[in-house]
Design a protein around this motif. Sequence first.
Motif, PDB file in Angstrom:
ATOM      1  N   GLY A  94       0.791  -1.225   0.000  1.00  9.17           N
ATOM      2  CA  GLY A  94       0.000   0.000   0.000  1.00  9.17           C
ATOM      3  C   GLY A  94       0.819   1.269   0.000  1.00  9.17           C
ATOM      4  O   GLY A  94       0.294   2.358   0.247  1.00  9.17           O
ATOM      5  N   TRP A 148       2.366   3.729  -2.127  1.00 13.65           N
ATOM      6  CA  TRP A 148       2.445   4.288  -3.476  1.00 13.65           C
ATOM      7  C   TRP A 148       3.707   5.134  -3.669  1.00 13.65           C
ATOM      8  O   TRP A 148       4.376   5.056  -4.701  1.00 13.65           O
ATOM      9  CB  TRP A 148       1.194   5.118  -3.759  1.00 13.65           C
ATOM     10  N   PHE A 191      -3.135  -0.781  -9.126  1.00 16.91           N
ATOM     11  CA  PHE A 191      -3.161  -0.243  -7.761  1.00 16.91           C
ATOM     12  C   PHE A 191      -4.083   0.975  -7.681  1.00 16.91           C
ATOM     13  O   PHE A 191      -4.929   1.071  -6.783  1.00 16.91           O
ATOM     14  CB  PHE A 191      -1.743   0.142  -7.329  1.00 16.91           C
ATOM     15  N   LEU A 192      -3.938   1.900  -8.633  1.00 12.06           N
ATOM     16  CA  LEU A 192      -4.755   3.120  -8.623  1.00 12.06           C
ATOM     17  C   LEU A 192      -6.238   2.805  -8.814  1.00 12.06           C
ATOM     18  O   LEU A 192      -7.101   3.403  -8.163  1.00 12.06           O
ATOM     19  CB  LEU A 192      -4.275   4.068  -9.721  1.00 12.06           C
ATOM     20  N   CYS A 193      -6.523   1.842  -9.703  1.00  6.89           N
ATOM     21  CA  CYS A 193      -7.926   1.474  -9.941  1.00  6.89           C
ATOM     22  C   CYS A 193      -8.550   0.829  -8.710  1.00  6.89           C
ATOM     23  O   CYS A 193      -9.715   1.079  -8.388  1.00  6.89           O
ATOM     24  CB  CYS A 193      -8.024   0.541 -11.140  1.00  6.89           C
ATOM     25  N   ARG A 194      -7.782   0.024  -8.010  1.00 13.60           N
ATOM     26  CA  ARG A 194      -8.310  -0.614  -6.787  1.00 13.60           C
ATOM     27  C   ARG A 194      -8.570   0.422  -5.700  1.00 13.60           C
ATOM     28  O   ARG A 194      -9.434   0.229  -4.853  1.00 13.60           O
ATOM     29  CB  ARG A 194      -7.339  -1.689  -6.285  1.00 13.60           C
ATOM     30  N   LYS A 195      -7.809   1.512  -5.745  1.00 17.43           N
ATOM     31  CA  LYS A 195      -8.004   2.591  -4.776  1.00 17.43           C
ATOM     32  C   LYS A 195      -9.116   3.550  -5.204  1.00 17.43           C
ATOM     33  O   LYS A 195      -9.457   4.474  -4.477  1.00 17.43           O
ATOM     34  CB  LYS A 195      -6.695   3.384  -4.597  1.00 17.43           C
ATOM     35  N   GLY A 196      -9.660   3.341  -6.418  1.00 10.82           N
ATOM     36  CA  GLY A 196     -10.741   4.199  -6.902  1.00 10.82           C
ATOM     37  C   GLY A 196     -10.269   5.461  -7.585  1.00 10.82           C
ATOM     38  O   GLY A 196     -11.086   6.307  -7.982  1.00 10.82           O
ATOM     39  N   ASP A 197      -8.938   5.618  -7.760  1.00 13.34           N
ATOM     40  CA  ASP A 197      -8.388   6.811  -8.406  1.00 13.34           C
ATOM     41  C   ASP A 197      -8.229   6.533  -9.901  1.00 13.34           C
ATOM     42  O   ASP A 197      -7.111   6.439 -10.430  1.00 13.34           O
ATOM     43  CB  ASP A 197      -7.052   7.198  -7.771  1.00 13.34           C
ATOM     44  N   GLY A 211     -11.632  -0.727 -12.720  1.00 15.94           N
ATOM     45  CA  GLY A 211     -11.663   0.531 -11.990  1.00 15.94           C
ATOM     46  C   GLY A 211     -12.921   1.335 -12.300  1.00 15.94           C
ATOM     47  O   GLY A 211     -13.550   1.900 -11.400  1.00 15.94           O
ATOM     48  N   SER A 215     -15.878  -0.093 -10.596  1.00 21.03           N
ATOM     49  CA  SER A 215     -15.871   0.149  -9.141  1.00 21.03           C
ATOM     50  C   SER A 215     -16.455   1.513  -8.788  1.00 21.03           C
ATOM     51  O   SER A 215     -16.854   1.745  -7.642  1.00 21.03           O
ATOM     52  CB  SER A 215     -14.448   0.032  -8.584  1.00 21.03           C
TER      53      SER A 215
END
Length: 462
Positions: free
Chosen positions: A203, A205, A233-239, A268, A271
């Motif tokens: 986690g 970044w 990673f960014l897509c899983r974070k919603g960014d 993403g 989501s």
Amino acid sequence: MIHSRLKALNNQAQALLVRRCNKHTHSQQTYTPVRNKPKTKTKRRIQQPRKPIPFVSDLKQIHDPEEALSFFHEYQQMGYKHDYPSYASLIYKLARARHYEAVETILGYIQNYSIRCKEILFIALIQHYGKARLVDKAVQLFHKITSFDCVRTLQSWNTLLYVLIDNDRFHDAKDMFDSFDKMGLRPNSISFNIMINGWLQKGDWEEACRVFDEMLERKVQPSVVTYNSLIGFLCRKGDVEKAKGVFKDMVNKGKYPNAVTYALLMEGLCSIDEFKEAKKLMFDMAYRGCKPKLINFGVLMTDLGKRGKIDEAKSLLAEMNKRRFKPDVVIYNILINYLCKEGRAAEGYKVFIEMQVGGCEPNAATYRMMADGFCKIGDFEGGLKVLNSMLISRHCPRLETFCCLIEGLLKSGKIDDACFILEEMEKRKLRLDLNVWEGLVRDACVGDEGAGGLVGELIYAH
């Protein structure tokens, strides 16, 4: 389910690159063109098949590691001189069985008899030690590779780096990564990808970006795997907007996105409730030079299932067939899973049959979802039917599924069927705990003295 598949594909790509590392040659050959050279018939050399190695061929038939070790010594006592293939085959078998003391004994023999080994043997052992959480043994073996008259390359270095990261030994991995100059090795994109993936899984970044910047400073070109890790990673974070920025940077630098890249972006978008945009992105892929694959359809089907739009998911399956995309077991499992979760096990069973008619074999997960789906709606005869097919296919349900079926069949008065399941459990050495047995006895004894006596006998026998 679809996210685990994305991760598996990314890991497969990483593993493929690891195997290819250090295999590039730098020699250049020049050829002088020959003009007007008369054509001559050349005899085609027929490649003779390799003669099977007696010990290796016989070893393949043995499954018990202790028996394999005894077999090795028997051959030795008969005067058979073991060579590298013999030692390697035995070590692989012992390592798969996690018989590591015996592995170290055989490695001792290799050193004593000066058997020259290939690096791939030690790479495989380092991976086995990593899976068994024996990280210190993996580190020790890596440092001992040269003592086996074997050249240690970046491939084994990357393998150990991955093992350290996978076992949450970030401090050791960072120390190792920073000391590559001392070992006379130059990290490649795989080395940097391992570190970037490790920090992202943790986690962090900023640390991942620091490694990425170092990668660029050292003139190491990022690969599609590198960008996929960052985008995922960014897509899983919603960014998703930031992920799109990384995607554009990737394209601008001449890297071609693959189906996994698009699947990550689609995931993403889904989501953040942008299903239509995700679907549009999939159909735009072809225009951007990347043909959609099953994984992209899987992202859409998973999102439809999560939102309870099962009929739309079924329509998507029909659309795939129309577009001549042959669904695989993962696609069918997504649909069957959500049908069963919605209490529509009968419809799920139809899909289960259709997939087999279409030439797609169910896997263990398919059978388990179907059996659990029938149990959920109280159709224990349907569950038993799936269980029979499952056992014939040499798959085995979870213990909870066995318990649910037995309980349901007993309540329905299907004593013989319940006994059949108990017998199958006994064959597989699966046992019910005392609390489960007490519940079964209560259910079976209510209003049926005969059933109670039978269950009592089964408890005694079990």
